[in-house]
Design a protein around this motif. Structure first.
Motif, mmCIF file in Angstrom:
data_model
loop_
_atom_site.group_PDB
_atom_site.id
_atom_site.type_symbol
_atom_site.label_atom_id
_atom_site.label_comp_id
_atom_site.label_asym_id
_atom_site.label_seq_id
_atom_site.Cartn_x
_atom_site.Cartn_y
_atom_site.Cartn_z
ATOM 1 N N ALA A 124 0.838 -1.202 0.000
ATOM 2 C CA ALA A 124 0.000 0.000 0.000
ATOM 3 C C ALA A 124 0.870 1.248 0.000
ATOM 4 N N PHE A 125 1.926 1.217 0.829
ATOM 5 C CA PHE A 125 2.833 2.370 0.886
ATOM 6 C C PHE A 125 3.550 2.564 -0.450
ATOM 7 N N THR A 126 3.976 1.437 -1.033
ATOM 8 C CA THR A 126 4.646 1.535 -2.322
ATOM 9 C C THR A 126 3.719 2.155 -3.351
ATOM 10 N N ARG A 127 2.458 1.663 -3.335
ATOM 11 C CA ARG A 127 1.474 2.222 -4.273
ATOM 12 C C ARG A 127 1.325 3.717 -4.061
ATOM 13 N N GLU A 128 1.277 4.124 -2.752
ATOM 14 C CA GLU A 128 1.074 5.537 -2.460
ATOM 15 C C GLU A 128 2.253 6.364 -2.969
ATOM 16 N N ARG A 129 3.474 5.804 -2.707
ATOM 17 C CA ARG A 129 4.661 6.527 -3.164
ATOM 18 C C ARG A 129 4.681 6.631 -4.676
ATOM 19 N N HIS A 130 4.363 5.502 -5.316
ATOM 20 C CA HIS A 130 4.331 5.519 -6.779
ATOM 21 C C HIS A 130 3.284 6.483 -7.271
ATOM 22 N N PHE A 131 2.132 6.495 -6.557
ATOM 23 C CA PHE A 131 1.076 7.403 -6.961
ATOM 24 C C PHE A 131 1.604 8.832 -6.943
ATOM 25 N N ALA A 132 2.344 9.159 -5.868
ATOM 26 C CA ALA A 132 2.865 10.524 -5.749
ATOM 27 C C ALA A 132 3.798 10.847 -6.910
ATOM 28 N N SER A 133 4.710 9.901 -7.212
ATOM 29 C CA SER A 133 5.664 10.241 -8.275
ATOM 30 C C SER A 133 4.992 10.182 -9.649
ATOM 31 N N ASP A 134 4.019 9.255 -9.802
ATOM 32 C CA ASP A 134 3.284 9.218 -11.068
ATOM 33 C C ASP A 134 2.509 10.510 -11.253
ATOM 34 N N ALA A 135 1.834 10.922 -10.167
ATOM 35 C CA ALA A 135 1.056 12.154 -10.232
ATOM 36 C C ALA A 135 1.977 13.321 -10.561
ATOM 37 N N ALA A 136 3.168 13.293 -9.944
ATOM 38 C CA ALA A 136 4.134 14.360 -10.192
ATOM 39 C C ALA A 136 4.428 14.449 -11.674
ATOM 40 N N HIS A 137 4.746 13.287 -12.241
ATOM 41 C CA HIS A 137 5.105 13.282 -13.651
ATOM 42 C C HIS A 137 3.920 13.718 -14.506
ATOM 43 N N GLU A 138 2.755 13.130 -14.194
ATOM 44 C CA GLU A 138 1.585 13.406 -15.021
ATOM 45 C C GLU A 138 1.170 14.870 -14.958
ATOM 46 N N LEU A 139 1.397 15.498 -13.795
ATOM 47 C CA LEU A 139 0.985 16.897 -13.677
ATOM 48 C C LEU A 139 2.071 17.849 -14.164
ATOM 49 N N ARG A 140 3.309 17.452 -13.972
ATOM 50 C CA ARG A 140 4.393 18.382 -14.283
ATOM 51 C C ARG A 140 4.556 18.602 -15.779
ATOM 52 N N THR A 141 4.378 17.538 -16.540
ATOM 53 C CA THR A 141 4.561 17.705 -17.976
ATOM 54 C C THR A 141 3.507 18.649 -18.565
ATOM 55 N N PRO A 142 2.190 18.413 -18.298
ATOM 56 C CA PRO A 142 1.218 19.384 -18.845
ATOM 57 C C PRO A 142 1.409 20.792 -18.290
ATOM 58 N N LEU A 143 1.866 20.899 -17.031
ATOM 59 C CA LEU A 143 2.124 22.232 -16.487
ATOM 60 C C LEU A 143 3.231 22.921 -17.275
ATOM 61 N N SER A 144 4.253 22.126 -17.634
ATOM 62 C CA SER A 144 5.332 22.692 -18.447
ATOM 63 C C SER A 144 4.789 23.181 -19.780
ATOM 64 N N VAL A 145 3.872 22.363 -20.362
ATOM 65 C CA VAL A 145 3.304 22.737 -21.656
ATOM 66 C C VAL A 145 2.557 24.058 -21.528
ATOM 67 N N LEU A 146 1.754 24.174 -20.447
ATOM 68 C CA LEU A 146 1.015 25.416 -20.206
ATOM 69 C C LEU A 146 1.974 26.596 -20.107
ATOM 70 N N LYS A 147 3.020 26.419 -19.310
ATOM 71 C CA LYS A 147 3.982 27.501 -19.098
ATOM 72 C C LYS A 147 4.626 27.930 -20.407
ATOM 73 N N ILE A 148 5.040 26.931 -21.176
ATOM 74 C CA ILE A 148 5.727 27.241 -22.428
ATOM 75 C C ILE A 148 4.800 27.985 -23.381
ATOM 76 N N ASN A 149 3.550 27.517 -23.428
ATOM 77 C CA ASN A 149 2.635 28.160 -24.365
ATOM 78 C C ASN A 149 2.275 29.568 -23.937
ATOM 79 N N VAL A 150 2.152 29.783 -22.613
ATOM 80 C CA VAL A 150 1.918 31.146 -22.126
ATOM 81 C C VAL A 150 3.111 32.018 -22.513
ATOM 82 N N HIS A 151 4.310 31.464 -22.305
ATOM 83 C CA HIS A 151 5.522 32.197 -22.652
ATOM 84 C C HIS A 151 5.538 32.532 -24.149
ATOM 85 N N ASN A 152 5.204 31.528 -24.976
ATOM 86 C CA ASN A 152 5.210 31.750 -26.420
ATOM 87 C C ASN A 152 4.195 32.803 -26.835
#
Lengths: 468, 219
Positions: A221-249
């Motif tokens: 369960a803990f492993t799942r939770e940790r993975h969830f955190a890092s998966d969520a991190a990845h899944e959220l960070r990439t689209p956030l980067s896209v948003l940032k870049i497009n705002v910048h552009n």
């Protein structure tokens, strides 16, 4: 109370109690048997004296009463009378007739002692003969007691030996339990590996099996939770980067073509994206520094270098607010987790930067001694009301409630994270009013132990319940 | 400067390409590890922007293979993994820089420029901070067209500060730049050079951040 101690005590109590009851019972029974035996002796002596009384008849009749034959004796006393005339007595019996009582047994006092007396009278023939045989009760008791005690004593003496054997037997029987207890109490809070104890004890097998199953489930369960955190991190960070870049552009290429409203919208969009990125980052950090589910390696850190690094990292932000920041510290080595300490310092200085009106002052200080190191961050901002000191550590709580400075990007997690980290390092955080800069003063004190090196955080010394 | 962008997330790759092209870079984009390795083998690139989370090969593996083949092409890692271990691993494997998503585009561009100047491929060899200009090819400093006479070491100190304008350079960081010249650096050398530079530069151009280091404003 431990099972072992309970078993030893209860078994010993039972054995002692039962042994003593048996001894008392035996004493009583032996005493009554001894009494019967002694009575029988008195009876035989009496009867023998009567039977042989004829021998003394002549001389007694001829002489006066005072001429009665006196036999020396230490224990048994007797008197033999022929029609009121004393024929025979022992030296420890009086000359006078002891009692008028008829035949049989009786207890009497004479010569300062209590006696058991047997009286026998011949009725059918004349002259009437009377014999009194007496034995001191005290003597009877001491004789009987000697015999009985020598029988009971070994039983009582053997109790400590029994106790020793019981203790050893119980200890042996509870050994698997002790092994399991040691392993469990030696287990670190975050160690969810299987128990290594192998036991042949039928009663403990299901316990260990169930515990291992639980550990396994918890661990996954803990492993799942940790993975969830890092998966969520990845899944959220990439689209956030896209948003940032497009705002910048958009800002780079399109902003000149937009009217005022469009430019404001674009700016709002950019700010919101930054804010969202910040919240995501803080939530992930909060999750990652949660003391309940984390083991962090402690390493030797250069405190001054670390503070310089954080201030450098935050400098663009500090410059944006035109704050003047200064650091007062000396080179000092501390033991802490690098990521945690970086996050802590970043959040504290970041807060000072955010909540202090533009052009303010921020002072970062350290105080190091052998027992502890203290990090102090002071600012010239509005500070926090004393009544809110406790609440600011709550998750998502923001000073002033809904009416907080809405221009400030934040999510109310910064100090909650700081508190996590302080707890992890078994430190202490205090809020106060800055006397130097008039704003908020945050003091974080960490205990400084040399043996912390190579240790993992969260492996707190467990209280040893070694009271067996 | 030609940049190989290795990124599997299409929207991010498109956005990045647009920003980079707008800044005058030539961008080649590949969306998986194998393509990246073959591109590195064939096409002449100046720099790689590498995402670590690729569908086929891990980004670190690509970095390792590149370095194993003795290619010293600069690599900037772009990743959603922000743990310190990942960062240390990335730099140990020979990455030149490490940016965690979501990153500021301006930050990426600033780091690209530092590398660009190092490679000597910059279209402009000028570093400009308000009225102060450094010509990195001629090794000269100008204040509004007027040349400023400075020693080599003073030039190095100012270049270090202006290359990192808006960021703090610690005394140790500046010292290490002077060491690169292979000379002994006295313990108060940086202070002395800064003191001398201040006399020649406009007021408050070099700021002291007490206890941390020195900085120069971008504009």
């Amino acid at each position: 109370m431990s099972i072992r101690r309970y078993l030893v005590l209860i078994l010993l109590s039972i054995i002692t109690l039962v042994t003593f009851l048996a001894a008392i019972q035996g004493y009583k029974a032996s005493m009554s048997q001894a009494n019967d035996l002694f009575d029988e002796q008195l009876q035989i002596i009496g009867k023998t004296l009567l039977a042989t009384s004829a021998t003394y008849n002549k001389s007694a009749l001829e002489s006066s009463a005072s001429n009665a034959t006196v036999i020396p004796s230490d224990h048994i006393a007797y008197q033999l009378f022929n029609n009121e005339t004393l024929l025979l007595r022992t030296n420890n019996a009086p000359q006078m007739l002891l009692t008028d009582l008829p035949s049989g047994f009786t207890d009497l006092n004479f010569l300062g002692q209590r006696w058991r007396v047997f009286i026998e009278t011949t009725k059918e023939q004349l002259p009437q003969k009377r014999v009194l045989v007496a034995q001191p009760l005290e003597q009877r008791f001491s004789l009987a007691q000697d015999v009985i005690l020598s029988a009971v004593t070994p039983i009582i003496l053997v109790i400590p030996v029994i106790a020793l054997f019981i203790f050893m037997a119980i200890r042996q029987a509870l050994k698997p339990l002790t092994v399991l207890r040691r392993e469990l109490s030696g287990k670190k809070i975050n160690d969810l590996s299987k128990l290594s104890s192998v036991t042949s004890t039928k009663e403990l097998q299901p316990v260990i099996h169930t515990l291992n199953l639980l550990f396994e489930r918890l661990s996954s369960a803990f492993t799942r939770e940790r993975h969830f955190a890092s998966d969520a991190a990845h899944e959220l960070r990439t689209p956030l980067s896209v948003l940032k870049i497009n705002v910048h552009n958009l800002q780079m290429t399109q902003s000149k073509k937009l009217d005022n409203d469009g430019q404001v919208s674009l700016m709002q969009l950019g700010q919101s994206v930054d804010r969202m990125a910040h919240v995501v980052d803080q939530i992930l950090t909060l999750n990652r520094t949660n003391p309940d589910q984390l083991i962090m390696a402690v390493t030797q850190l250069e405190l001054q270098a670390l503070l310089q690094q954080v201030i450098s990292d935050l400098y663009p932000e500090i410059m944006k607010h035109q704050h003047e920041i200064s650091l007062e510290s000396q080179v000092s080595t501390i033991y802490a987790n690098e990521f945690a300490l970086l996050t802590l310092v970043k959040n504290l200085i970041g807060n000072a930067c955010k909540y202090t009106p533009n052009g303010g002052k921020i002072l970062v200080k350290t105080q190091v001694n052998e027992q502890s190191f203290t990090l102090i961050v002071e600012d010239s901002g509005p500070g926090i009301k004393q009544s809110e000191y406790d609440r600011v550590f709550d998750r998502f709580y923001r000073v002033g409630g809904d009416s907080h400075q809405s221009t400030v990007v934040g999510c109310g997690l910064g100090l909650a994270i700081v508190q996590h980290i302080v707890k992890l390092h078994q430190g202490k955080i205090t809020l106060a009013k800055s006397t130097q800069l008039n704003g908020l003063k945050v003091l974080v004190t960490f205990p400084q132990k040399a043996q912390y090196s190579n240790m993992k955080l969260n492996q707190r010394e467990q209280k040893q319940e070694d009271n067996t | 400067m030609r940049i190989l962008l290795v990124e599997d997330d299409m929207p991010l790759a498109l956005g990045l390409q647009q920003s980079l092209r707008h800044e005058g870079f030539v961008v080649n984009h590949v969306d998986n590890g194998n393509a990246a390795i073959s591109a590195l083998a064939v096409i002449d690139q100046d720099l790689v922007i590498l995402d670590l989370g690729l569908p086929d090969i891990d980004g670190l593996e690509i970095l390792k293979r590149t370095r194993d083949r003795k290619l010293d092409i600069p690599v900037i890692i772009l990743t959603a993994r922000d743990s310190l271990e990942d960062k240390i691993k990335g730099l140990d494997f020979g990455a030149d820089d490490y940016l965690v998503k979501p990153f500021e585009i301006s930050e990426l561009l600033a780091r690209l420029r530092v590398i660009e100047r190092r490679l000597g491929t910059a279209e402009s060899a000028l570093i400009i901070c308000s009225q102060v200009v450094i010509d990195t090819t001629a090794h000269k400093i100008f204040i509004e067209e007027d040349e400023l006479k400075a020693s080599k070491k003073e030039y190095m100190v100012l270049k270090a500060l202006m290359e990192n304008a808006g960021r703090i350079q610690s005394r140790e960081q500046i010292e290490s730049r002077l060491y690169e010249w292979g000379e002994e650096v006295a313990s108060n050398a940086v202070e002395v050079h800064i003191h001398n530079l201040r006399k020649k530069l406009p007021d408050h151009f070099i700021k002291t951040v007490r206890g941390v280091g020195y900085t120069v404003n971008k504009t």
